[in-house]
Design an enzyme around this catalytic site. Structure first.
Site, PDB file in Angstrom:
ATOM      1  N   PHE A   8      33.018  44.155  37.708  1.00  0.00           N
ATOM      2  CA  PHE A   8      33.592  44.132  39.045  1.00  0.00           C
ATOM      3  C   PHE A   8      34.797  45.069  39.060  1.00  0.00           C
ATOM      4  O   PHE A   8      35.626  45.025  38.154  1.00  0.00           O
ATOM      5  CB  PHE A   8      34.004  42.698  39.407  1.00  0.00           C
ATOM      6  CG  PHE A   8      34.320  42.542  40.859  1.00  0.00           C
ATOM      7  CD1 PHE A   8      33.312  42.495  41.806  1.00  0.00           C
ATOM      8  CD2 PHE A   8      35.639  42.464  41.286  1.00  0.00           C
ATOM      9  CE1 PHE A   8      33.599  42.363  43.152  1.00  0.00           C
ATOM     10  CE2 PHE A   8      35.931  42.331  42.637  1.00  0.00           C
ATOM     11  CZ  PHE A   8      34.914  42.280  43.571  1.00  0.00           C
ATOM     12  N   ASP A  50      33.850  37.628  31.951  1.00  0.00           N
ATOM     13  CA  ASP A  50      34.093  37.214  33.327  1.00  0.00           C
ATOM     14  C   ASP A  50      32.839  36.460  33.777  1.00  0.00           C
ATOM     15  O   ASP A  50      31.737  37.025  33.824  1.00  0.00           O
ATOM     16  CB  ASP A  50      34.352  38.459  34.188  1.00  0.00           C
ATOM     17  CG  ASP A  50      34.650  38.120  35.644  1.00  0.00           C
ATOM     18  OD1 ASP A  50      34.234  37.040  36.104  1.00  0.00           O
ATOM     19  OD2 ASP A  50      35.268  38.959  36.321  1.00  0.00           O
ATOM     20  N   TYR A 108      35.217  30.036  43.869  1.00  0.00           N
ATOM     21  CA  TYR A 108      34.824  30.035  45.291  1.00  0.00           C
ATOM     22  C   TYR A 108      33.367  30.430  45.487  1.00  0.00           C
ATOM     23  O   TYR A 108      32.868  30.386  46.604  1.00  0.00           O
ATOM     24  CB  TYR A 108      35.736  30.933  46.141  1.00  0.00           C
ATOM     25  CG  TYR A 108      36.096  32.267  45.529  1.00  0.00           C
ATOM     26  CD1 TYR A 108      35.197  33.312  45.502  1.00  0.00           C
ATOM     27  CD2 TYR A 108      37.354  32.460  44.962  1.00  0.00           C
ATOM     28  CE1 TYR A 108      35.526  34.532  44.937  1.00  0.00           C
ATOM     29  CE2 TYR A 108      37.703  33.680  44.389  1.00  0.00           C
ATOM     30  CZ  TYR A 108      36.784  34.712  44.376  1.00  0.00           C
ATOM     31  OH  TYR A 108      37.112  35.908  43.806  1.00  0.00           O
ATOM     32  N   LYS A 109      32.687  30.843  44.418  1.00  0.00           N
ATOM     33  CA  LYS A 109      31.283  31.225  44.566  1.00  0.00           C
ATOM     34  C   LYS A 109      30.411  29.991  44.300  1.00  0.00           C
ATOM     35  O   LYS A 109      30.312  29.112  45.136  1.00  0.00           O
ATOM     36  CB  LYS A 109      30.956  32.362  43.592  1.00  0.00           C
ATOM     37  CG  LYS A 109      31.796  33.625  43.800  1.00  0.00           C
ATOM     38  CD  LYS A 109      31.357  34.696  42.820  1.00  0.00           C
ATOM     39  CE  LYS A 109      32.322  35.867  42.750  1.00  0.00           C
ATOM     40  NZ  LYS A 109      32.364  36.684  43.954  1.00  0.00           N
ATOM     41  N   ARG A 119      22.262  41.895  49.321  1.00  0.00           N
ATOM     42  CA  ARG A 119      22.331  40.950  48.215  1.00  0.00           C
ATOM     43  C   ARG A 119      22.069  39.529  48.709  1.00  0.00           C
ATOM     44  O   ARG A 119      22.597  39.129  49.753  1.00  0.00           O
ATOM     45  CB  ARG A 119      23.765  41.028  47.677  1.00  0.00           C
ATOM     46  CG  ARG A 119      23.916  40.844  46.213  1.00  0.00           C
ATOM     47  CD  ARG A 119      25.311  41.188  45.763  1.00  0.00           C
ATOM     48  NE  ARG A 119      26.384  40.540  46.501  1.00  0.00           N
ATOM     49  CZ  ARG A 119      27.564  40.201  45.974  1.00  0.00           C
ATOM     50  NH1 ARG A 119      27.799  40.427  44.704  1.00  0.00           N
ATOM     51  NH2 ARG A 119      28.505  39.650  46.704  1.00  0.00           N
TER      52      ARG A 119
HETATM   53  C1  LIG Z   1      33.045  39.456  38.713  1.00  0.00           C
HETATM   54  C2  LIG Z   1      34.302  39.394  39.516  1.00  0.00           C
HETATM   55  N1  LIG Z   1      35.479  39.597  38.902  1.00  0.00           N
HETATM   56  C3  LIG Z   1      36.639  39.570  39.590  1.00  0.00           C
HETATM   57  C4  LIG Z   1      36.666  39.318  40.948  1.00  0.00           C
HETATM   58  C5  LIG Z   1      37.978  39.312  41.670  1.00  0.00           C
HETATM   59  O1  LIG Z   1      38.358  38.010  41.933  1.00  0.00           O
HETATM   60  P1  LIG Z   1      39.685  37.642  42.753  1.00  0.00           P
HETATM   61  O2  LIG Z   1      39.566  38.269  44.098  1.00  0.00           O
HETATM   62  O3  LIG Z   1      39.653  36.149  42.834  1.00  0.00           O
HETATM   63  O4  LIG Z   1      40.849  38.137  42.007  1.00  0.00           O
HETATM   64  C6  LIG Z   1      35.465  39.071  41.616  1.00  0.00           C
HETATM   65  C7  LIG Z   1      35.447  38.799  43.063  1.00  0.00           C
HETATM   66  O5  LIG Z   1      34.464  38.582  43.687  1.00  0.00           O
HETATM   67  C8  LIG Z   1      34.250  39.126  40.885  1.00  0.00           C
HETATM   68  O6  LIG Z   1      33.066  38.928  41.483  1.00  0.00           O
END
Ligand SMILES: Cc1ncc(COP(=O)(O)O)c(C=O)c1O
Length: 397
Positions: free
Chosen positions: A113, A184, A209-210, A356
């Site tokens: 990400f 992650d 939150y997912k 998606r």
């Molecule tokens: C794999 C991954 N890492 C990091 C993040 C970033 O998370 P945050 O906005 O809670 O910092 C996300 C957000 O969707 C994500 O999907």
């Protein structure tokens, strides 16, 4: 056997909606509304500042952390909640680099990400010790692990395609090369069986939150392997992670074990909503969730490929090589998703061209998946996406 009819009743899904975006934001668990209202009334309202002790707000990040830990194979006392996932990525990476001081490479992949990569870039720039962030294609990660790598930092499930890394094998290879690992689990926790202990991960982070349905902006989690519990330097050394926060010492001393990964005041209201959301996992087998999610995703792929040959599958075809989401590519992906949402089928769009869909058996069933595929067919066959309001992009896609 998990009773998915029972779990479905635990969530509020608006009438007429097929919700296929639990991989971005889980729906509202019905019980969270009353739980949060009660917390506001009885705890914040009546107990006021006393709530930190009397309502257990102070220990909540650890207690909820243990509940999340159960879903990712983490022993009690190794997971703590707080901050955002981006912050936890920064903290884990800073700690991991400290534990491997002679190396200068952070290895990651282009399926990570972007925020993880951005946080690494920010941290490495601030440290200014000659670190390199090496970003390779997901398929090339294994071959790039060598004795220069300090930390292997990956997201287990690729947010764009759902491609699944082999956490256990890559961790083993990283360890053999003398590197530490950060996983992650944003798209893994609550989506598929995860076992950080069996995989021997050093650090793991994720959001709630997912698939954990904690609500927009719900706090993140961080796991530190027990072997580093007392040696990991938290880097973001806030007062709540101090050994004695209420001694108000002028110098930082890390707290015991995972406590040190706390930073500042925890988001009590959000943790309360998350705690209520986690009740949905009582009596749920993650193996059942995985099987049902693969079945639903396979069904969707079959139906979409049969009905909509102009959409190209962007996800691995084999269910066991994917997380709990499926993407299709089309140059008008954004407008197609807007048209779907207009018809009550909610997924999302990821640039440049992917639509998606998430498959979350806790509240999504076969009939809904078939309905979504039929609506997508109608939209494609009749170019229903070709409308100015669907073609103009909103801030959040
Ligand atoms: C794999 C991954 N890492 C990091 C993040 C970033 O998370 P945050 O906005 O809670 O910092 C996300 C957000 O969707 C994500 O999907």
């Amino acid at each position: 056997m998990t009773d998915f009819a029972k779990t479905r009743a635990l969530f509020h899904i608006p009438d007429g909606v097929v919700y296929m975006d639990g991989n971005s934001l889980g729906p509202l668990p019905v019980a969270a509304t009353e739980r949060v209202a009660k917390m506001l009334r009885d705890e914040w309202g009546d107990q006021l500042i006393r709530g930190w002790n009397s309502a257990g707000w102070y220990v909540q990040p650890r207690k909820v952390g243990d509940r999340v830990g159960k879903l990712i194979g983490a022993p009690e006392g190794t997971v703590v909640m707080g901050d955002t996932l981006s912050i936890k990525v920064f903290q884990a990476l800073a700690s991991a680099l400290d534990l491997n001081p002679s190396r200068r490479v952070v290895l990651s992949d282009s399926g990570n990400f972007p925020s993880d990569l951005y946080m690494a870039q920010g941290l490495l720039g601030s440290l200014d010790r000659g670190y390199t962030l090496k970003v390779v294609e997901p398929e090339a990660v294994e071959a790039e692990i060598d004795e220069t790598v300090a930390v292997l930092m990956l997201t287990e499930v690729d947010y764009r395609t759902g491609r699944l890394h082999d956490m256990q094998a890559l961790t083993k290879k990283a360890h053999a090369a003398g590197a530490l690992t950060i996983w992650d689990l944003a798209h893994s926790a609550g989506a598929l069986p995860v076992d950080v202990t069996a995989a021997n991960a050093d650090f793991a982070v994720g959001c709630t939150y997912k698939y954990l349905n904690g609500g927009p902006g719900a706090p993140a989690f961080i796991y530190v392997a027990p072997r580093y519990a007392e040696t990991a330097r938290p880097a973001l050394s806030g007062w709540m992670g101090h050994a004695a926060p209420f001694a108000f010492d002028l110098d930082y001393r890390p707290g015991h074990g995972i406590e040190r990964m706390r930073c500042g005041t925890p988001p009590v209201i959000a943790l309360t909503a998350l705690d209520a959301a986690l009740d949905a996992w009582d009596g749920v087998s993650m193996a059942d969730v995985r099987k049902a999610s693969i079945d639903l995703a396979d069904l969707f792929i079959r139906e979409v490929e049969r009905r909509c040959p102009m959409l190209a599958l962007a996800s691995p075809r084999a269910g066991t090589s994917r997380g709990s989401q499926v993407s299709f590519r089309h140059e008008q992906g954004y407008a197609i998703m807007q048209a779907l949402i207009g018809r009550g089928v909610i997924g999302d769009f990821r640039a440049p061209d992917a639509i998606r869909f998430g498959f979350t058996p806790l509240y999504l069933g076969e009939a809904e998946v078939l309905r979504a595929a039929a609506i997508l067919d109608d939209i494609m066959a009749n170019r229903l996406w070709d409308r100015p309001d669907y073609l103009s992009k909103a801030a959040v896609t």
